[in-house]
Scaffold this active site. Sequence first.
Site, PDB file in Angstrom:
ATOM      1  CE  LYS A 115      22.248  -7.981  38.815  1.00 30.08           C
ATOM      2  NZ  LYS A 115      22.996  -8.071  40.075  1.00 30.08           N
ATOM      3  CB  CYS A 172       8.843  -2.116  47.654  1.00 29.42           C
ATOM      4  SG  CYS A 172       7.964  -3.680  47.770  1.00 29.42           S
TER       5      CYS A 172
HETATM    6  P1  NAD Z   1      18.648  -1.453  42.693  1.00 30.51           P
HETATM    7  O1  NAD Z   1      17.834  -0.844  41.609  1.00 30.51           O
HETATM    8  O2  NAD Z   1      19.864  -0.743  43.129  1.00 30.51           O
HETATM    9  O3  NAD Z   1      19.137  -2.917  42.288  1.00 30.51           O
HETATM   10  C1  NAD Z   1      18.226  -3.937  41.944  1.00 30.51           C
HETATM   11  C2  NAD Z   1      18.913  -4.918  41.022  1.00 30.51           C
HETATM   12  O4  NAD Z   1      19.235  -4.263  39.799  1.00 30.51           O
HETATM   13  C3  NAD Z   1      20.216  -5.478  41.572  1.00 30.51           C
HETATM   14  O5  NAD Z   1      20.327  -6.831  41.231  1.00 30.51           O
HETATM   15  C4  NAD Z   1      21.267  -4.650  40.830  1.00 30.51           C
HETATM   16  O6  NAD Z   1      22.514  -5.295  40.704  1.00 30.51           O
HETATM   17  C5  NAD Z   1      20.595  -4.489  39.488  1.00 30.51           C
HETATM   18  N1  NAD Z   1      21.081  -3.376  38.667  1.00 30.51           N
HETATM   19  C6  NAD Z   1      21.702  -2.233  39.069  1.00 30.51           C
HETATM   20  N2  NAD Z   1      22.010  -1.468  38.002  1.00 30.51           N
HETATM   21  C7  NAD Z   1      21.569  -2.109  36.907  1.00 30.51           C
HETATM   22  C8  NAD Z   1      21.576  -1.819  35.511  1.00 30.51           C
HETATM   23  N3  NAD Z   1      22.107  -0.705  35.024  1.00 30.51           N
HETATM   24  N4  NAD Z   1      21.017  -2.710  34.670  1.00 30.51           N
HETATM   25  C9  NAD Z   1      20.452  -3.842  35.135  1.00 30.51           C
HETATM   26  N5  NAD Z   1      20.438  -4.178  36.448  1.00 30.51           N
HETATM   27  C10 NAD Z   1      20.974  -3.323  37.326  1.00 30.51           C
HETATM   28  O7  NAD Z   1      17.643  -1.713  43.897  1.00 30.51           O
HETATM   29  P2  NAD Z   1      18.009  -2.248  45.338  1.00 30.51           P
HETATM   30  O8  NAD Z   1      18.715  -1.141  46.035  1.00 30.51           O
HETATM   31  O9  NAD Z   1      18.666  -3.573  45.231  1.00 30.51           O
HETATM   32  O10 NAD Z   1      16.564  -2.490  45.962  1.00 30.51           O
HETATM   33  C11 NAD Z   1      15.828  -1.493  46.576  1.00 30.51           C
HETATM   34  C12 NAD Z   1      14.746  -0.997  45.653  1.00 30.51           C
HETATM   35  O11 NAD Z   1      13.910  -2.078  45.242  1.00 30.51           O
HETATM   36  C13 NAD Z   1      13.821  -0.013  46.330  1.00 30.51           C
HETATM   37  O12 NAD Z   1      13.591   1.077  45.476  1.00 30.51           O
HETATM   38  C14 NAD Z   1      12.541  -0.808  46.530  1.00 30.51           C
HETATM   39  O13 NAD Z   1      11.395  -0.032  46.619  1.00 30.51           O
HETATM   40  C15 NAD Z   1      12.544  -1.692  45.347  1.00 30.51           C
HETATM   41  N6  NAD Z   1      11.689  -2.861  45.567  1.00 30.51           N
HETATM   42  C16 NAD Z   1      10.456  -2.891  44.969  1.00 30.51           C
HETATM   43  C17 NAD Z   1       9.604  -3.964  45.195  1.00 30.51           C
HETATM   44  C18 NAD Z   1       8.243  -4.040  44.560  1.00 30.51           C
HETATM   45  O14 NAD Z   1       7.601  -5.081  44.632  1.00 30.51           O
HETATM   46  N7  NAD Z   1       7.747  -2.996  43.939  1.00 30.51           N
HETATM   47  C19 NAD Z   1      10.019  -5.015  46.025  1.00 30.51           C
HETATM   48  C20 NAD Z   1      11.276  -4.944  46.612  1.00 30.51           C
HETATM   49  C21 NAD Z   1      12.107  -3.857  46.369  1.00 30.51           C
END
Ligand code: NAD
Length: 509
Positions: free
Chosen positions: A186, A295
């Site tokens: 997803k 991140c």
């Molecule tokens: P997000 O948490 O808003 O969304 C990530 C994914 O989760 C999306 O596909 C979203 O649709 C889904 N999602 C949202 N609500 C959900 C729920 N209740 N249940 C299941 N899935 C759900 O994050 P974002 O804004 O897309 O990405 C940014 C974040 O990702 C930042 O905090 C960043 O630090 C983190 N990130 C971490 C890494 C790492 O390797 N640690 C890498 C890239 C990004």
Amino acid sequence: MNVLNLTDIRTSLVRGLFLNGDWSASSAGVTRVIHCPADGTRVADVTEGTAADARAAVASARQAFDDGTWPGLPEIERGQVLLRVADLLGRDKAAYARAEALDTGKRYIEAEYDIQDVISCFRYYGGLAGTDSGRVIDTGQPDAISKVVHAPVGVCALITPWNYPLLQASWKVAPALLAGNTFVLKPSELTPSTSILLMETLREAGVPAGAANLVTGPGPDVGAVLSSDPGVDLVSFTGGLATGKLIMAAAAATVKRVALELGGKNPNIVFADADRESAIDNALTAIFLHSGQVCSAGARLIVQDSIHDDFVAELARRAKDIRLGGPFDDDAETGPLISSGHRDKVHAYVQTGVTEGARLLCGGFIPDAGSLAAGSFYPPTILDGCHAGMRVVAEESFGPVLTVETFSTEQEAVRLANDTSYGLAGAVWTENASRAQRVARDLRHGTVWINDYHPYVPQAEWGGFGQSGNGRELGLAGLAEYRETKHIWQNINPGPSHWFGPSTAGAQQ
Ligand code: NAD
């Protein structure tokens, strides 16, 4: 060879959901328009999945796992398929990079680097096939064979963010497939295009029907089903901390395996003896690459007090000169934020920081004129005079915002760098090799760079301490996430043990 072109891309994007090896329509007939955040242009219309579609995708992955076609292939053959995926991605690199650049707004050249990294990830895991079949245990008994083998976990839900859409997906898809799992991917609802294209590439490479499934759509509907459905054995999530907590809680009801790659608030420590030019140049890249939407971005500059004034003044001078622009703007050095909503959130963090006492050295405004006004741009921003008690220091703004703290001793630098609930990555700049090693040892972060920032290789594990998540991606540990461990014991000369009998009572009768 059938090279993906833009016409193919648009056709695939309209289809959206990939179940049982083919495209299908959304159960609700809903479509989402994807806009390029650099200028708001319409990039694609994507079929939007629903909770019902997510359940259908899990059923497809479950059936494919249980019928055993993919899990039953010898690992070496699964590896060959991954190597073919890498070749096909190389063939179609331009189409992938273009789709990624348009969805995210990042510069085309950065998107090309990303796709190259995706290819490296598939090649790495493809090359690992057959290199580790488990262990044979010396039982000390000639008639007993004991071996520890790997088994796939089962059906994996792979939930990914928008900043490196296909790269984050590849870190999950490649090891999941190598280990013999089936999956439902997803992608972020904001950036689904390259994940959609990946399904075409996996099919062409020979991944059988049902082993790879994709559902687009919103997190609270589709993502929530994937993290709670009893048909899912493992959830691997990359995204924000708040979402990670929801997923962990949802997965608890059926005791799924959970791997979380969450955010970071990463320290970049500069000692007075560091090479000045390298440290300044890399401090800019650390935070302003991809406009801070990384991140592992070096969002906290922790600089020794004796060089603070000169170092920070030069940093601010160069930050002001960074040119913003869209994916195909040759003059641009970095792109927009993913959406105007996200840009407003970043701006609010900066305003809060100023209210809390930080000094704004550059940036800190929303461009409202010229070509930048049409996109969700935010200029490189530096806040000086910060401390860990400020929200802009403690929380992830995920934008081009650098906060500056100062230290005088090595112990103080380490203490400040570890003063975070996260623990994803950090860097130390010094010409003193012993100090570099001491600080690297003491930092409570999953990746530590010495006199560098940002490089990674797929062979090395990636992940965080603390609330940056649990588990690891990449490397051998990134494959172990997708494997169960099974102990098989065989007695090749069985006989009674007489622990419970034959009973003496029976003998008396
Ligand atoms: P997000 O948490 O808003 O969304 C990530 C994914 O989760 C999306 O596909 C979203 O649709 C889904 N999602 C949202 N609500 C959900 C729920 N209740 N249940 C299941 N899935 C759900 O994050 P974002 O804004 O897309 O990405 C940014 C974040 O990702 C930042 O905090 C960043 O630090 C983190 N990130 C971490 C890494 C790492 O390797 N640690 C890498 C890239 C990004």
